[in-house]
Design a protein around this motif. Structure first.
Motif, PDB file in Angstrom:
ATOM      1  N   SER A  82      14.682 -11.205  -1.715  1.00  0.00           N
ATOM      2  CA  SER A  82      15.320 -11.683  -2.928  1.00  0.00           C
ATOM      3  C   SER A  82      14.436 -11.429  -4.144  1.00  0.00           C
ATOM      4  N   CYS A  83      13.312 -12.139  -4.229  1.00  0.00           N
ATOM      5  CA  CYS A  83      12.458 -12.011  -5.412  1.00  0.00           C
ATOM      6  C   CYS A  83      10.972 -11.972  -5.082  1.00  0.00           C
ATOM      7  N   GLN A  84      10.587 -12.450  -3.907  1.00  0.00           N
ATOM      8  CA  GLN A  84       9.175 -12.484  -3.559  1.00  0.00           C
ATOM      9  C   GLN A  84       8.661 -11.087  -3.205  1.00  0.00           C
ATOM     10  N   PHE A  85       7.471 -10.781  -3.671  1.00  0.00           N
ATOM     11  CA  PHE A  85       6.869  -9.475  -3.442  1.00  0.00           C
ATOM     12  C   PHE A  85       5.414  -9.644  -3.023  1.00  0.00           C
ATOM     13  N   TYR A  86       4.840  -8.573  -2.511  1.00  0.00           N
ATOM     14  CA  TYR A  86       3.426  -8.631  -2.132  1.00  0.00           C
ATOM     15  C   TYR A  86       2.741  -7.302  -2.416  1.00  0.00           C
ATOM     16  N   PHE A  87       1.428  -7.392  -2.603  1.00  0.00           N
ATOM     17  CA  PHE A  87       0.578  -6.222  -2.752  1.00  0.00           C
ATOM     18  C   PHE A  87      -0.213  -6.028  -1.472  1.00  0.00           C
ATOM     19  N   ALA A  88      -0.343  -4.792  -1.026  1.00  0.00           N
ATOM     20  CA  ALA A  88      -1.164  -4.479   0.138  1.00  0.00           C
ATOM     21  C   ALA A  88      -2.620  -4.383  -0.307  1.00  0.00           C
ATOM     22  N   LEU A  89      -3.476  -5.185   0.302  1.00  0.00           N
ATOM     23  CA  LEU A  89      -4.902  -5.186  -0.040  1.00  0.00           C
ATOM     24  C   LEU A  89      -5.675  -4.124   0.714  1.00  0.00           C
ATOM     25  N   ASP A  90      -5.010  -3.468   1.635  1.00  0.00           N
ATOM     26  CA  ASP A  90      -5.623  -2.395   2.420  1.00  0.00           C
ATOM     27  C   ASP A  90      -4.490  -1.521   2.943  1.00  0.00           C
ATOM     28  N   ASP A  91      -4.820  -0.463   3.647  1.00  0.00           N
ATOM     29  CA  ASP A  91      -3.794   0.333   4.312  1.00  0.00           C
ATOM     30  C   ASP A  91      -3.275  -0.486   5.491  1.00  0.00           C
ATOM     31  N   ILE A  92      -2.061  -0.981   5.397  1.00  0.00           N
ATOM     32  CA  ILE A  92      -1.487  -1.829   6.454  1.00  0.00           C
ATOM     33  C   ILE A  92      -0.230  -1.142   7.002  1.00  0.00           C
ATOM     34  N   TYR A  93      -0.456  -0.033   7.645  1.00  0.00           N
ATOM     35  CA  TYR A  93       0.641   0.825   8.073  1.00  0.00           C
ATOM     36  C   TYR A  93       1.510   0.224   9.174  1.00  0.00           C
ATOM     37  N   PHE A  94       1.039  -0.832   9.827  1.00  0.00           N
ATOM     38  CA  PHE A  94       1.868  -1.438  10.876  1.00  0.00           C
ATOM     39  C   PHE A  94       3.112  -2.101  10.285  1.00  0.00           C
ATOM     40  N   LEU A  95       3.133  -2.293   8.962  1.00  0.00           N
ATOM     41  CA  LEU A  95       4.335  -2.831   8.314  1.00  0.00           C
ATOM     42  C   LEU A  95       5.315  -1.738   7.900  1.00  0.00           C
ATOM     43  N   ASP A  96       4.881  -0.478   7.995  1.00  0.00           N
ATOM     44  CA  ASP A  96       5.753   0.637   7.623  1.00  0.00           C
ATOM     45  C   ASP A  96       7.046   0.615   8.428  1.00  0.00           C
ATOM     46  N   GLY A  97       8.144   0.816   7.737  1.00  0.00           N
ATOM     47  CA  GLY A  97       9.436   0.872   8.411  1.00  0.00           C
ATOM     48  C   GLY A  97      10.089  -0.478   8.609  1.00  0.00           C
ATOM     49  N   SER A  98       9.335  -1.564   8.346  1.00  0.00           N
ATOM     50  CA  SER A  98       9.885  -2.911   8.501  1.00  0.00           C
ATOM     51  C   SER A  98      10.072  -3.625   7.171  1.00  0.00           C
ATOM     52  N   TYR A  99       9.315  -3.189   6.173  1.00  0.00           N
ATOM     53  CA  TYR A  99       9.382  -3.789   4.846  1.00  0.00           C
ATOM     54  C   TYR A  99       9.473  -2.690   3.806  1.00  0.00           C
ATOM     55  N   ALA A 100      10.160  -2.989   2.713  1.00  0.00           N
ATOM     56  CA  ALA A 100      10.480  -1.973   1.724  1.00  0.00           C
ATOM     57  C   ALA A 100       9.428  -1.882   0.622  1.00  0.00           C
ATOM     58  N   VAL A 101       8.641  -0.826   0.661  1.00  0.00           N
ATOM     59  CA  VAL A 101       7.716  -0.510  -0.426  1.00  0.00           C
ATOM     60  C   VAL A 101       8.535   0.114  -1.558  1.00  0.00           C
ATOM     61  N   PHE A 102       8.220  -0.261  -2.811  1.00  0.00           N
ATOM     62  CA  PHE A 102       8.990   0.299  -3.925  1.00  0.00           C
ATOM     63  C   PHE A 102       8.107   0.729  -5.088  1.00  0.00           C
ATOM     64  N   GLY A 103       6.798   0.779  -4.879  1.00  0.00           N
ATOM     65  CA  GLY A 103       5.922   1.229  -5.948  1.00  0.00           C
ATOM     66  C   GLY A 103       4.462   1.066  -5.571  1.00  0.00           C
ATOM     67  N   TYR A 104       3.586   1.432  -6.532  1.00  0.00           N
ATOM     68  CA  TYR A 104       2.144   1.383  -6.271  1.00  0.00           C
ATOM     69  C   TYR A 104       1.384   0.983  -7.536  1.00  0.00           C
ATOM     70  N   VAL A 105       0.289   0.275  -7.327  1.00  0.00           N
ATOM     71  CA  VAL A 105      -0.622  -0.053  -8.420  1.00  0.00           C
ATOM     72  C   VAL A 105      -1.314   1.244  -8.853  1.00  0.00           C
ATOM     73  N   THR A 106      -1.304   1.523 -10.133  1.00  0.00           N
ATOM     74  CA  THR A 106      -1.958   2.726 -10.654  1.00  0.00           C
ATOM     75  C   THR A 106      -3.245   2.397 -11.410  1.00  0.00           C
ATOM     76  N   GLU A 107      -3.341   1.174 -11.917  1.00  0.00           N
ATOM     77  CA  GLU A 107      -4.560   0.727 -12.599  1.00  0.00           C
ATOM     78  C   GLU A 107      -4.752  -0.765 -12.355  1.00  0.00           C
ATOM     79  N   GLY A 108      -6.006  -1.156 -12.108  1.00  0.00           N
ATOM     80  CA  GLY A 108      -6.316  -2.578 -11.988  1.00  0.00           C
ATOM     81  C   GLY A 108      -6.251  -3.144 -10.589  1.00  0.00           C
ATOM     82  N   MET A 109      -6.381  -2.293  -9.564  1.00  0.00           N
ATOM     83  CA  MET A 109      -6.349  -2.809  -8.198  1.00  0.00           C
ATOM     84  C   MET A 109      -7.478  -3.798  -7.951  1.00  0.00           C
ATOM     85  N   GLU A 110      -8.607  -3.610  -8.639  1.00  0.00           N
ATOM     86  CA  GLU A 110      -9.729  -4.533  -8.466  1.00  0.00           C
ATOM     87  C   GLU A 110      -9.357  -5.947  -8.934  1.00  0.00           C
ATOM     88  N   LEU A 111      -8.410  -6.042  -9.866  1.00  0.00           N
ATOM     89  CA  LEU A 111      -7.948  -7.353 -10.326  1.00  0.00           C
ATOM     90  C   LEU A 111      -7.046  -8.012  -9.288  1.00  0.00           C
TER      91      LEU A 111
END
Length: 249
Positions: free
Chosen positions: A194-223
């Motif tokens: 619905s509205c909740q989202f999450y950021f991947a803090l590492d390569d977590i490929y075991f979630l691939d195919g089960s959850y919908a990725v729709f973009g990527y952080v391009t600046e400020g990942m350290e934040l």
């Protein structure tokens, strides 16, 4: 399949009222049939008629959702600084469109990050819940109904995304859970995001195919990596591509 997806939404809305972790990232999901469509020519026609949006079941189904037709850039303002995120509406139009629409509405401003998992290994930072406890969803004030979107995953090399089901292990999604990926959280039901989202803090490929990725952080990942439970989203704004948001037909 398409008829099943939308009837499933009604059942989901009832089931989730008693679900205490309605939008937590979970590795389990209920499989369903594939979303496919076929067009049958008229037996009296000598040539195929021109396709119309209403002639395509998939297009007709997707027209009921907000979509991002292209890309968009958003800026997430935290107390520590600004994070830039690129939304991929080319490969996840419904998922990216839903998020972009909520950003445009100002829905996320002031909400908190309620779930941060960094141990034993970096996992996710999750937010976007209006209740702040992992059980909230977006209720459209125009209809007083909770908005859910179908699980939308485009397989690498495919021309059309799969809707309403997780991918088998043999199929890899085009948008993967690389470090910095932003994806939609959901319950065990594939069509419960619905509205909740999450950021991947590492390569977590075991979630691939089960959850919908729709973009990527391009600046400020350290934040993003510094976020703690309870930290607030000061604001999220669209800085580029707002014209690509298409409202339901």
């Amino acid at each position: 399949m398409f008829r099943w997806i939308f009837s499933c939404f009604l059942a989901i809305s009832l089931l989730l009222t008693s679900c205490s972790n309605s939008s937590s990232v979970s590795a389990s999901a209920s499989p369903s049939s594939s979303a496919t469509a076929s067009a049958k020519p008229s037996p009296n026609s000598t040539k195929a008629p021109e396709a119309k949006p209403s002639d395509n079941p998939l297009e007709a189904a997707l027209a009921k959702f907000v979509q991002l037709k292209g890309s968009a850039t958003v800026e997430l303002k935290l107390k520590s600084g600004v994070v830039k995120i690129e939304l991929d509406g080319n490969n996840a139009p419904v998922t990216a469109g839903n998020f972009a629409d909520l950003v445009k509405k100002g829905f996320y401003n002031g909400l908190t990050f309620h779930r941060v998992v960094k141990e034993p290994t970096p996992f996710v930072v999750q937010g976007g819940d209006p209740l702040g406890n992992g059980t909230g969803n977006f209720v459209d004030p125009a209809t007083s109904q909770t908005r859910y979107i179908p699980l939308e995953i485009l397989s690498d090399g495919a021309k059309q995304a799969t809707y309403g089901e997780i991918l088998p292990p043999t199929q890899k999604p085009k948008l993967r859970h690389n470090k910095g990926a932003i994806a939609m959280a959901r319950s065990q039901f594939p069509n419960s995001a619905s509205c909740q989202f999450y950021f991947a803090l590492d390569d977590i490929y075991f979630l691939d195919g089960s959850y919908a990725v729709f973009g990527y952080v391009t600046e400020g990942m350290e934040l993003i990596e510094k976020i703690q439970v309870g930290d607030r989203i000061e604001s999220i704004t669209i800085t580029k591509g707002a014209e690509n948001i298409k409202q339901p037909a």
